[in-house]
Design an enzyme around this catalytic site. Structure first.
Site, PDB file in Angstrom:
ATOM      1  N   GLN A 172      20.265 -38.790  90.213  1.00 25.83           N
ATOM      2  CA  GLN A 172      19.042 -38.608  89.420  1.00 25.83           C
ATOM      3  C   GLN A 172      18.367 -37.296  89.801  1.00 25.83           C
ATOM      4  O   GLN A 172      18.186 -36.974  90.964  1.00 25.83           O
ATOM      5  CB  GLN A 172      18.094 -39.795  89.584  1.00 25.83           C
ATOM      6  CG  GLN A 172      17.725 -40.174  91.008  1.00 25.83           C
ATOM      7  CD  GLN A 172      16.825 -41.389  91.051  1.00 25.83           C
ATOM      8  OE1 GLN A 172      16.139 -41.717  90.085  1.00 25.83           O
ATOM      9  NE2 GLN A 172      16.829 -42.079  92.174  1.00 25.83           N
ATOM     10  N   HIS A 194      20.495 -38.286  84.879  1.00 30.32           N
ATOM     11  CA  HIS A 194      19.271 -39.043  84.624  1.00 30.32           C
ATOM     12  C   HIS A 194      18.318 -38.230  83.754  1.00 30.32           C
ATOM     13  O   HIS A 194      17.940 -38.642  82.674  1.00 30.32           O
ATOM     14  CB  HIS A 194      18.586 -39.485  85.931  1.00 30.32           C
ATOM     15  CG  HIS A 194      17.425 -40.411  85.695  1.00 30.32           C
ATOM     16  ND1 HIS A 194      16.139 -39.952  85.563  1.00 30.32           N
ATOM     17  CD2 HIS A 194      17.365 -41.754  85.568  1.00 30.32           C
ATOM     18  CE1 HIS A 194      15.315 -40.977  85.354  1.00 30.32           C
ATOM     19  NE2 HIS A 194      16.038 -42.081  85.354  1.00 30.32           N
ATOM     20  N   ASP A 236      18.096 -40.872  80.812  1.00 31.46           N
ATOM     21  CA  ASP A 236      17.053 -41.866  80.597  1.00 31.46           C
ATOM     22  C   ASP A 236      15.950 -41.228  79.762  1.00 31.46           C
ATOM     23  O   ASP A 236      15.356 -40.224  80.164  1.00 31.46           O
ATOM     24  CB  ASP A 236      16.502 -42.334  81.950  1.00 31.46           C
ATOM     25  CG  ASP A 236      15.598 -43.556  81.829  1.00 31.46           C
ATOM     26  OD1 ASP A 236      15.217 -43.911  80.698  1.00 31.46           O
ATOM     27  OD2 ASP A 236      15.273 -44.147  82.884  1.00 31.46           O
ATOM     28  N   GLU A 273      19.811 -44.268  78.256  1.00 24.91           N
ATOM     29  CA  GLU A 273      19.053 -45.376  78.826  1.00 24.91           C
ATOM     30  C   GLU A 273      17.670 -45.453  78.201  1.00 24.91           C
ATOM     31  O   GLU A 273      17.012 -44.446  77.989  1.00 24.91           O
ATOM     32  CB  GLU A 273      18.923 -45.189  80.339  1.00 24.91           C
ATOM     33  CG  GLU A 273      18.148 -46.301  81.038  1.00 24.91           C
ATOM     34  CD  GLU A 273      18.092 -46.123  82.548  1.00 24.91           C
ATOM     35  OE1 GLU A 273      17.261 -46.802  83.187  1.00 24.91           O
ATOM     36  OE2 GLU A 273      18.868 -45.309  83.088  1.00 24.91           O
ATOM     37  N   ASP A 307      16.870 -50.976  80.185  1.00 26.33           N
ATOM     38  CA  ASP A 307      16.011 -50.787  81.354  1.00 26.33           C
ATOM     39  C   ASP A 307      14.672 -51.467  81.118  1.00 26.33           C
ATOM     40  O   ASP A 307      14.374 -52.503  81.709  1.00 26.33           O
ATOM     41  CB  ASP A 307      15.831 -49.298  81.650  1.00 26.33           C
ATOM     42  CG  ASP A 307      14.951 -49.040  82.874  1.00 26.33           C
ATOM     43  OD1 ASP A 307      14.661 -50.005  83.609  1.00 26.33           O
ATOM     44  OD2 ASP A 307      14.564 -47.888  83.101  1.00 26.33           O
ATOM     45  N   GLN A 329      20.776 -52.067  83.353  1.00 28.77           N
ATOM     46  CA  GLN A 329      20.398 -51.653  84.688  1.00 28.77           C
ATOM     47  C   GLN A 329      19.880 -52.868  85.454  1.00 28.77           C
ATOM     48  O   GLN A 329      18.947 -53.535  85.012  1.00 28.77           O
ATOM     49  CB  GLN A 329      19.315 -50.567  84.708  1.00 28.77           C
ATOM     50  CG  GLN A 329      18.977 -50.231  86.154  1.00 28.77           C
ATOM     51  CD  GLN A 329      17.950 -49.146  86.357  1.00 28.77           C
ATOM     52  OE1 GLN A 329      17.627 -48.836  87.493  1.00 28.77           O
ATOM     53  NE2 GLN A 329      17.452 -48.550  85.307  1.00 28.77           N
ATOM     54  N   LYS A 331      17.770 -53.487  88.124  1.00 30.93           N
ATOM     55  CA  LYS A 331      16.761 -52.693  88.830  1.00 30.93           C
ATOM     56  C   LYS A 331      16.375 -53.453  90.094  1.00 30.93           C
ATOM     57  O   LYS A 331      15.458 -54.276  90.091  1.00 30.93           O
ATOM     58  CB  LYS A 331      15.571 -52.439  87.920  1.00 30.93           C
ATOM     59  CG  LYS A 331      14.862 -51.127  88.190  1.00 30.93           C
ATOM     60  CD  LYS A 331      13.889 -50.804  87.075  1.00 30.93           C
ATOM     61  CE  LYS A 331      13.266 -49.446  87.223  1.00 30.93           C
ATOM     62  NZ  LYS A 331      14.159 -48.352  86.845  1.00 30.93           N
TER      63      LYS A 331
END
Length: 437
Positions: A172, A194, A236, A273, A307, A329, A331
């Protein structure tokens, strides 16, 4: 081996806690921080220092298992637990949690972790960050008591066969999306970058900003990547595509935009994402199913990743059951106990949805290493480099933890094989027949 004591010390997480709602409403940057007032409960500023609660589980022989309580960067958003304040929750760990665990057999990881999941204070579950950190410490304690790896303890608890190679790591970039992406390419990171496209400004007024960035990624991967390097791009967008286009998401305008993303990434693959934030789990699932169906019908090969509103184990199961995403994801801080993240990954087995073992930049080195063992134990599709937004440090931590663990397990297997062969030879020389004969 009994648990004798539980200690908790306040500390720092690897990044910051951000008020996502305020940022999405247009809060302006002022250097590293943001101007304006927060809008999410618990925040004193739009960006504030991330906090961690450092948990030690002390065993009867004096050894200590460690875990860190931490919460996601965007706490309080998308149905998540509120902002985690370490000093506020420290007495919970040293009080009710310690009382529930003291005297238990440290080797019984799953039983101990489930006991913390069931614990209630004033009828309420413990904050996910507490369950997350305490379960890490319990996992570490169990591995120490058993003289084995955390991967093996989890594999036994979850009834899995651990991966024999490192899980693909997802780097990321943070806001330094150009320089950090180049670092990833030079290091051969398998999934990147990311990108942190968390505002309309970064997406571009017509989505052009994202297309330009993706095309740049493909160009630099070809220029800087080693021979045979075939990364998977993963960006994302924090719901900004949904904000730009609106529903229905299977209409030609939206599908064409995703086709443009696919073309910009060529010759590499790309996944997106959080394409939208629909405001609730049910609405998010419906919207993502609509988009996924539209992309599939048009032959657009851009996998979408869940997400927002996919926080708990039940949420993961709901997204998977509905076929709402190509990847979900997991998380990790939002699921509570670390074993629950493992179960979420396992739930994807045999479905058309893969598991991305994620988390947040706002974790710690301790929690990152613990999650590397979850990834190995469950053979996840990809796992996140964390903590922090500098990339290099998090990638080093996660990648090296997996490599070290795999090497240790291989050495243990070799010793077991050698011992078995030596024992068989000894039995043969003495005229005895081994159990394997």
């Amino acid at each position: 081996m009994e648990i004798e004591a539980i200690d908790a010390t306040t500390g720092y997480a690897g990044f910051f806690a951000d008020d996502q709602r305020a940022i999405k409403r247009g809060a302006k940057r002022d250097g590293f921080v943001y101007e304006g007032e927060p809008v999410t409960d618990g925040f004193e500023a739009i960006r504030q220092a991330g906090e961690a609660l450092l948990v030690d589980v002390e065993l009867a022989d004096g050894t200590v298992g460690r875990g860190d309580c931490a919460a996601v960067q965007y706490s309080g958003a998308g149905g998540r637990d509120p902002l985690f304040r370490a000093e506020e929750y420290a007495p919970v760990v040293t009080g009710p949690v310690a009382d529930a665990l003291r005297g238990r057999d440290a080797r019984r990881f799953l039983e101990n972790a489930e006991a913390i999941e069931r614990l209630r204070i004033d009828g309420e579950k413990l904050h996910t960050a507490i369950r997350y950190g305490v379960s890490q410490a319990l996992l570490s304690a169990a591995a120490r008591a058993e003289g084995t790896t955390r991967t093996d303890v989890l594999a036994d608890a979850l009834e899995t066969e651990p991966a024999s190679d490192p899980i693909p790591v997802f780097g990321q970039s943070g806001d330094d999306r150009y320089a950090n992406a180049e670092k990833m390419i030079v290091k051969g990171v398998p999934v990147l970058p990311h990108g942190l496209i968390n505002s309309a400004e970064k997406l571009g007024p017509d989505g052009g900003g994202l297309l330009e960035y993706v095309a740049w990624l493909a160009e630099r991967a070809l220029e800087l990547g080693s021979e045979g390097y075939e990364p998977r791009f993963h960006v994302d967008v924090y719901g900004t595509i949904g904000d730009l286009f609106g529903r229905p998401y299977d209409r030609a305008e939206v599908v064409d935009y995703f086709y443009a993303i696919e073309e910009a990434a060529a010759p590499f693959s790309i996944q997106i994402e959080g394409p939208m934030d629909a405001g609730s789990r049910e609405a998010q699932i419906e919207a993502m199913v609509e988009l996924r169906d539209g992309l599939r019908d048009a032959g657009v090969d851009v996998p979408i990743v869940a997400d927002e509103w996919c926080n708990t184990l039940a949420d993961v199961q709901a997204f998977v059951d509905a076929g709402a995403a190509d990847l979900v994801q997991v998380k990790t801080p939002d699921l509570g106990g670390i074993h629950r993240s493992g179960r979420a990954v396992r739930y994807c087995e045999g479905t058309n949805t893969e598991a991305y073992l994620g988390g947040t930049c706002n974790e710690t080195a301790t929690s990152a290493r613990a999650c590397a063992h979850v990834a190995l134990a469950t053979d996840a599709a990809q796992t996140l480099a964390k903590p922090g937004m500098g990339f290099d440090e998090g990638y080093m931590l996660v990648e090296n933890e997996m490599r070290r663990t795999i090497a240790r397990r291989e050495r243990a297997a070799e010793r077991t094989s050698t011992d078995a062969e030596t024992g068989a030879e000894s039995d043969s020389e003495s005229g005895e027949v081994s159990a394997d004969d």
